[in-house]
Design a protein around this motif. Structure first.
Motif, PDB file in Angstrom:
ATOM      1  N   LEU A 233       2.535  13.155   8.957  1.00  0.00           N
ATOM      2  CA  LEU A 233       1.189  12.818   8.483  1.00  0.00           C
ATOM      3  C   LEU A 233       1.247  12.233   7.072  1.00  0.00           C
ATOM      4  CD1 LEU A 233      -1.861  12.946   9.134  1.00  0.00           C
ATOM      5  CD2 LEU A 233      -1.882  15.186   8.013  1.00  0.00           C
ATOM      6  N   VAL A 234       0.607  11.080   6.913  1.00  0.00           N
ATOM      7  CA  VAL A 234       0.497  10.446   5.602  1.00  0.00           C
ATOM      8  C   VAL A 234      -0.955  10.041   5.373  1.00  0.00           C
ATOM      9  CG1 VAL A 234       2.872   9.578   5.498  1.00  0.00           C
ATOM     10  CG2 VAL A 234       1.087   8.154   6.500  1.00  0.00           C
ATOM     11  N   GLY A 235      -1.327   9.995   4.125  1.00  0.00           N
ATOM     12  CA  GLY A 235      -2.645   9.499   3.744  1.00  0.00           C
ATOM     13  C   GLY A 235      -2.457   8.272   2.878  1.00  0.00           C
ATOM     14  N   PHE A 236      -3.401   7.371   2.950  1.00  0.00           N
ATOM     15  CA  PHE A 236      -3.337   6.229   2.037  1.00  0.00           C
ATOM     16  C   PHE A 236      -4.749   5.857   1.613  1.00  0.00           C
ATOM     17  CE2 PHE A 236      -2.842   4.778   6.368  1.00  0.00           C
ATOM     18  CZ  PHE A 236      -3.779   3.782   6.513  1.00  0.00           C
ATOM     19  N   PRO A 237      -4.908   5.609   0.311  1.00  0.00           N
ATOM     20  CA  PRO A 237      -6.230   5.264  -0.213  1.00  0.00           C
ATOM     21  C   PRO A 237      -6.635   3.855   0.223  1.00  0.00           C
ATOM     22  CG  PRO A 237      -4.598   5.185  -1.961  1.00  0.00           C
ATOM     23  CD  PRO A 237      -3.900   5.671  -0.729  1.00  0.00           C
ATOM     24  N   TRP A 238      -7.951   3.668   0.397  1.00  0.00           N
ATOM     25  CA  TRP A 238      -8.477   2.345   0.738  1.00  0.00           C
ATOM     26  C   TRP A 238      -9.796   2.147   0.005  1.00  0.00           C
ATOM     27  CZ3 TRP A 238     -13.342   2.196   2.781  1.00  0.00           C
ATOM     28  CH2 TRP A 238     -13.825   3.376   3.342  1.00  0.00           C
TER      29      TRP A 238
ATOM     30  N   MET B  83       0.849  -1.177   0.000  1.00  0.00           N
ATOM     31  CA  MET B  83       0.000   0.000   0.000  1.00  0.00           C
ATOM     32  C   MET B  83       0.890   1.233   0.000  1.00  0.00           C
ATOM     33  SD  MET B  83      -3.083   0.882   2.600  1.00  0.00           S
ATOM     34  CE  MET B  83      -3.849  -0.645   2.162  1.00  0.00           C
ATOM     35  N   ARG B  84       0.557   2.205  -0.804  1.00  0.00           N
ATOM     36  CA  ARG B  84       1.375   3.406  -0.950  1.00  0.00           C
ATOM     37  C   ARG B  84       0.904   4.492  -0.006  1.00  0.00           C
ATOM     38  NH1 ARG B  84       4.844   6.470  -3.389  1.00  0.00           N
ATOM     39  NH2 ARG B  84       4.277   8.403  -4.387  1.00  0.00           N
ATOM     40  N   ASN B  85       1.832   5.008   0.804  1.00  0.00           N
ATOM     41  CA  ASN B  85       1.547   6.148   1.681  1.00  0.00           C
ATOM     42  C   ASN B  85       1.871   7.430   0.943  1.00  0.00           C
ATOM     43  OD1 ASN B  85       0.825   4.517   3.796  1.00  0.00           O
ATOM     44  ND2 ASN B  85       2.851   4.528   4.715  1.00  0.00           N
ATOM     45  N   ILE B  86       1.040   8.431   1.112  1.00  0.00           N
ATOM     46  CA  ILE B  86       1.233   9.716   0.464  1.00  0.00           C
ATOM     47  C   ILE B  86       1.527  10.745   1.545  1.00  0.00           C
ATOM     48  CG2 ILE B  86       0.177  11.473  -0.993  1.00  0.00           C
ATOM     49  CD1 ILE B  86      -1.745   9.138  -1.929  1.00  0.00           C
TER      50      ILE B  86
END
Length: 124
Positions: free
Chosen positions: A78-83, A1-4
């Motif tokens: 802080l990172v976001g990751f799509p799910w 999973m890619r963290n942004i």
């Protein structure tokens, strides 16, 4: 999973819901822990930009960040990751957020003033 990675430099964050342990299952009440066995908490934050736009985020963080509702804070790392997931035959998706820490924002240094409200003169 890619963290942004999220650039927080132009945003102001305020705690809008207190830290609470994140649950693995609503049915069993099992609390989520990270790889080190530390409880993962969810914190509700509002993120405001300079134009006044506000977004609400639930941010996961390992350990109790010891912040209170209404406090100006800074999420560190802080990172976001799509799910996405199927629930009852419907596809749901979004962005989940995680931070290494959530800390109180540093207070800006305010120069001392005299009784008349004047700032002291600069020393050459």
């Amino acid at each position: 999973m890619r963290n942004i990675p999220v650039d927080v430099s132009a945003l102001t964050f305020v705690c809008v819901s207190p830290p609470r342990p994140k649950l693995v299952s609503q049915d069993t009440g099992e609390v989520k822990v990270d790889r080190n066995g530390v409880t993962v908490f969810t914190v509700g934050l509002s993120a405001a930009d300079e134009s006044g736009r506000v977004e609400l985020l639930n941010v996961a963080v390992s350990g109790d960040p010891e912040i209170t509702v209404g406090q100006v804070v800074r999420p560190v790392g802080l990172v976001g990751f799509p799910w996405e997931q199927q629930i009852n035959g419907r596809l749901r998706w979004g962005i989940a957020y995680r931070a290494a820490q959530i800390v109180p924002a540093a207070l800006a240094a305010v120069p001392a003033t005299d009784e008349a409200g004047n700032a002291p003169a600069a020393v050459a």
